[in-house]
Design a protein around this motif. Sequence first.
Motif, PDB file in Angstrom:
ATOM      1  N   VAL A  26       0.832  -1.210   0.000  1.00 43.84           N
ATOM      2  CA  VAL A  26       0.000   0.000   0.000  1.00 43.84           C
ATOM      3  C   VAL A  26       0.870   1.265   0.000  1.00 43.84           C
ATOM      4  CG1 VAL A  26      -1.683   1.308   1.368  1.00 43.84           C
ATOM      5  CG2 VAL A  26      -1.986  -1.135   1.042  1.00 43.84           C
ATOM      6  N   GLY A  27       2.023   1.209   0.624  1.00 42.44           N
ATOM      7  CA  GLY A  27       2.903   2.364   0.677  1.00 42.44           C
ATOM      8  C   GLY A  27       3.654   2.643  -0.614  1.00 42.44           C
ATOM      9  N   ASN A  28       3.544   1.766  -1.599  1.00 46.59           N
ATOM     10  CA  ASN A  28       4.250   1.951  -2.865  1.00 46.59           C
ATOM     11  C   ASN A  28       3.355   2.730  -3.822  1.00 46.59           C
ATOM     12  OD1 ASN A  28       5.552   1.739  -5.334  1.00 46.59           O
ATOM     13  ND2 ASN A  28       6.314  -0.317  -4.907  1.00 46.59           N
ATOM     14  N   HIS A  29       3.368   4.045  -3.687  1.00 43.01           N
ATOM     15  CA  HIS A  29       2.470   4.916  -4.447  1.00 43.01           C
ATOM     16  C   HIS A  29       2.768   4.901  -5.942  1.00 43.01           C
ATOM     17  CE1 HIS A  29       0.870   6.229  -0.653  1.00 43.01           C
ATOM     18  NE2 HIS A  29       2.095   6.520  -0.242  1.00 43.01           N
ATOM     19  N   ALA A  30       4.033   4.740  -6.318  1.00 42.01           N
ATOM     20  CA  ALA A  30       4.392   4.699  -7.736  1.00 42.01           C
ATOM     21  C   ALA A  30       3.771   3.479  -8.417  1.00 42.01           C
ATOM     22  CB  ALA A  30       5.907   4.700  -7.904  1.00 42.01           C
ATOM     23  N   SER A  31       3.828   2.336  -7.768  1.00 44.09           N
ATOM     24  CA  SER A  31       3.226   1.125  -8.347  1.00 44.09           C
ATOM     25  C   SER A  31       1.716   1.261  -8.448  1.00 44.09           C
ATOM     26  CB  SER A  31       3.578  -0.103  -7.512  1.00 44.09           C
ATOM     27  OG  SER A  31       4.943  -0.417  -7.649  1.00 44.09           O
ATOM     28  N   GLY A  36      -3.017   1.835 -11.969  1.00 44.88           N
ATOM     29  CA  GLY A  36      -4.237   2.563 -12.329  1.00 44.88           C
ATOM     30  C   GLY A  36      -4.176   3.144 -13.730  1.00 44.88           C
ATOM     31  N   GLN A  37      -3.060   3.740 -14.083  1.00 46.11           N
ATOM     32  CA  GLN A  37      -2.920   4.342 -15.405  1.00 46.11           C
ATOM     33  C   GLN A  37      -2.830   3.288 -16.505  1.00 46.11           C
ATOM     34  OE1 GLN A  37       0.351   7.120 -15.068  1.00 46.11           O
ATOM     35  NE2 GLN A  37      -0.981   8.702 -14.225  1.00 46.11           N
ATOM     36  N   SER A  38      -2.545   2.056 -16.139  1.00 44.39           N
ATOM     37  CA  SER A  38      -2.467   0.966 -17.113  1.00 44.39           C
ATOM     38  C   SER A  38      -3.800   0.230 -17.246  1.00 44.39           C
ATOM     39  CB  SER A  38      -1.375  -0.025 -16.708  1.00 44.39           C
ATOM     40  OG  SER A  38      -0.124   0.608 -16.705  1.00 44.39           O
ATOM     41  N   GLY A  39      -4.832   0.744 -16.596  1.00 43.23           N
ATOM     42  CA  GLY A  39      -6.159   0.159 -16.728  1.00 43.23           C
ATOM     43  C   GLY A  39      -6.482  -0.954 -15.750  1.00 43.23           C
ATOM     44  N   PHE A  40      -5.669  -1.130 -14.725  1.00 39.02           N
ATOM     45  CA  PHE A  40      -5.937  -2.132 -13.698  1.00 39.02           C
ATOM     46  C   PHE A  40      -6.754  -1.473 -12.588  1.00 39.02           C
ATOM     47  CE2 PHE A  40      -2.625  -4.107 -16.016  1.00 39.02           C
ATOM     48  CZ  PHE A  40      -2.650  -5.459 -15.745  1.00 39.02           C
ATOM     49  N   ALA A  41      -7.955  -1.955 -12.369  1.00 39.27           N
ATOM     50  CA  ALA A  41      -8.850  -1.392 -11.359  1.00 39.27           C
ATOM     51  C   ALA A  41      -8.405  -1.817  -9.962  1.00 39.27           C
ATOM     52  CB  ALA A  41     -10.282  -1.858 -11.597  1.00 39.27           C
ATOM     53  N   LEU A  42      -8.408  -0.871  -9.036  1.00 42.52           N
ATOM     54  CA  LEU A  42      -8.131  -1.205  -7.641  1.00 42.52           C
ATOM     55  C   LEU A  42      -9.311  -2.010  -7.117  1.00 42.52           C
ATOM     56  CD1 LEU A  42      -6.392  -0.997  -5.104  1.00 42.52           C
ATOM     57  CD2 LEU A  42      -7.544   1.160  -4.593  1.00 42.52           C
ATOM     58  N   GLN A  48      -2.114  -6.859   6.059  1.00 39.88           N
ATOM     59  CA  GLN A  48      -0.890  -7.493   6.550  1.00 39.88           C
ATOM     60  C   GLN A  48      -0.534  -8.742   5.736  1.00 39.88           C
ATOM     61  OE1 GLN A  48      -1.005  -8.006  10.799  1.00 39.88           O
ATOM     62  NE2 GLN A  48      -1.366  -5.830  11.150  1.00 39.88           N
ATOM     63  N   ALA A  49      -0.498  -8.577   4.426  1.00 42.37           N
ATOM     64  CA  ALA A  49      -0.290  -9.708   3.527  1.00 42.37           C
ATOM     65  C   ALA A  49       1.169  -9.958   3.174  1.00 42.37           C
ATOM     66  CB  ALA A  49      -1.091  -9.493   2.245  1.00 42.37           C
ATOM     67  N   ILE A  50       2.028  -8.998   3.434  1.00 42.84           N
ATOM     68  CA  ILE A  50       3.438  -9.180   3.086  1.00 42.84           C
ATOM     69  C   ILE A  50       4.307  -8.649   4.224  1.00 42.84           C
ATOM     70  CG2 ILE A  50       3.607  -7.025   1.797  1.00 42.84           C
ATOM     71  CD1 ILE A  50       5.500  -8.653  -0.124  1.00 42.84           C
ATOM     72  N   ARG A  51       5.382  -9.357   4.459  1.00 41.38           N
ATOM     73  CA  ARG A  51       6.294  -8.943   5.530  1.00 41.38           C
ATOM     74  C   ARG A  51       7.546  -8.322   4.929  1.00 41.38           C
ATOM     75  NH1 ARG A  51       7.166 -10.831  11.189  1.00 41.38           N
ATOM     76  NH2 ARG A  51       9.246 -10.113  11.693  1.00 41.38           N
ATOM     77  N   HIS A  52       7.829  -7.113   5.351  1.00 35.54           N
ATOM     78  CA  HIS A  52       9.060  -6.411   4.993  1.00 35.54           C
ATOM     79  C   HIS A  52       9.963  -6.389   6.226  1.00 35.54           C
ATOM     80  CE1 HIS A  52       7.714  -5.045   1.076  1.00 35.54           C
ATOM     81  NE2 HIS A  52       6.609  -4.558   1.592  1.00 35.54           N
ATOM     82  N   HIS A  57       2.942  -5.453   6.143  1.00 45.29           N
ATOM     83  CA  HIS A  57       2.372  -4.368   5.345  1.00 45.29           C
ATOM     84  C   HIS A  57       1.095  -4.834   4.661  1.00 45.29           C
ATOM     85  CE1 HIS A  57       5.857  -1.444   5.102  1.00 45.29           C
ATOM     86  NE2 HIS A  57       6.346  -2.468   5.799  1.00 45.29           N
ATOM     87  N   ASP A  58       0.181  -3.878   4.479  1.00 48.07           N
ATOM     88  CA  ASP A  58      -1.026  -4.147   3.703  1.00 48.07           C
ATOM     89  C   ASP A  58      -0.647  -4.163   2.226  1.00 48.07           C
ATOM     90  OD1 ASP A  58      -2.399  -4.095   6.097  1.00 48.07           O
ATOM     91  OD2 ASP A  58      -3.196  -2.074   5.804  1.00 48.07           O
ATOM     92  N   TRP A  59      -1.462  -4.843   1.438  1.00 46.76           N
ATOM     93  CA  TRP A  59      -1.150  -5.119   0.044  1.00 46.76           C
ATOM     94  C   TRP A  59      -2.341  -4.723  -0.810  1.00 46.76           C
ATOM     95  CZ3 TRP A  59       3.459  -6.364  -1.583  1.00 46.76           C
ATOM     96  CH2 TRP A  59       3.701  -7.233  -2.629  1.00 46.76           C
TER      97      TRP A  59
END
Length: 69
Positions: A26-31, A36-42, A48-52, A57-59
Motif C-alpha cells: 500500500v505504501g508503494n504509491h508509484a506502483s 491505475g494508469q495501465s487500466g488495472f482497477a483497484l 498485513q499480507a506481506i512482511r518487509h 504491510h497491507d497489500w
Amino acid sequence: MRSVEAVYRWAFDEIGFHRLDIQHSVGNHASCKVAGQSGFALEGMLRQAIRHADGWHDWHVHGRIRTDR
C-alpha cells in the motif's frame, strides 16, 4: 507504463489469459499509479499480507480482465 501494457497485451492476445492482477505494498504509491494508469482497477486491500524488514504491510490488489479493453 508501456512495458505493463506490452505484457498484458501479450498475456491476453498470445497466451489467452482471461485475468491478470498487480499486487503491491500500500505504501508503494508509484506502483499504485502505474497500475491505475495501465487500466488495472483497484479491487481491494489484503491486510498485513506481506512482511518487509520493518514488519507486516497491507497489500493492494488491482485487476484487469480481457474485456476491460
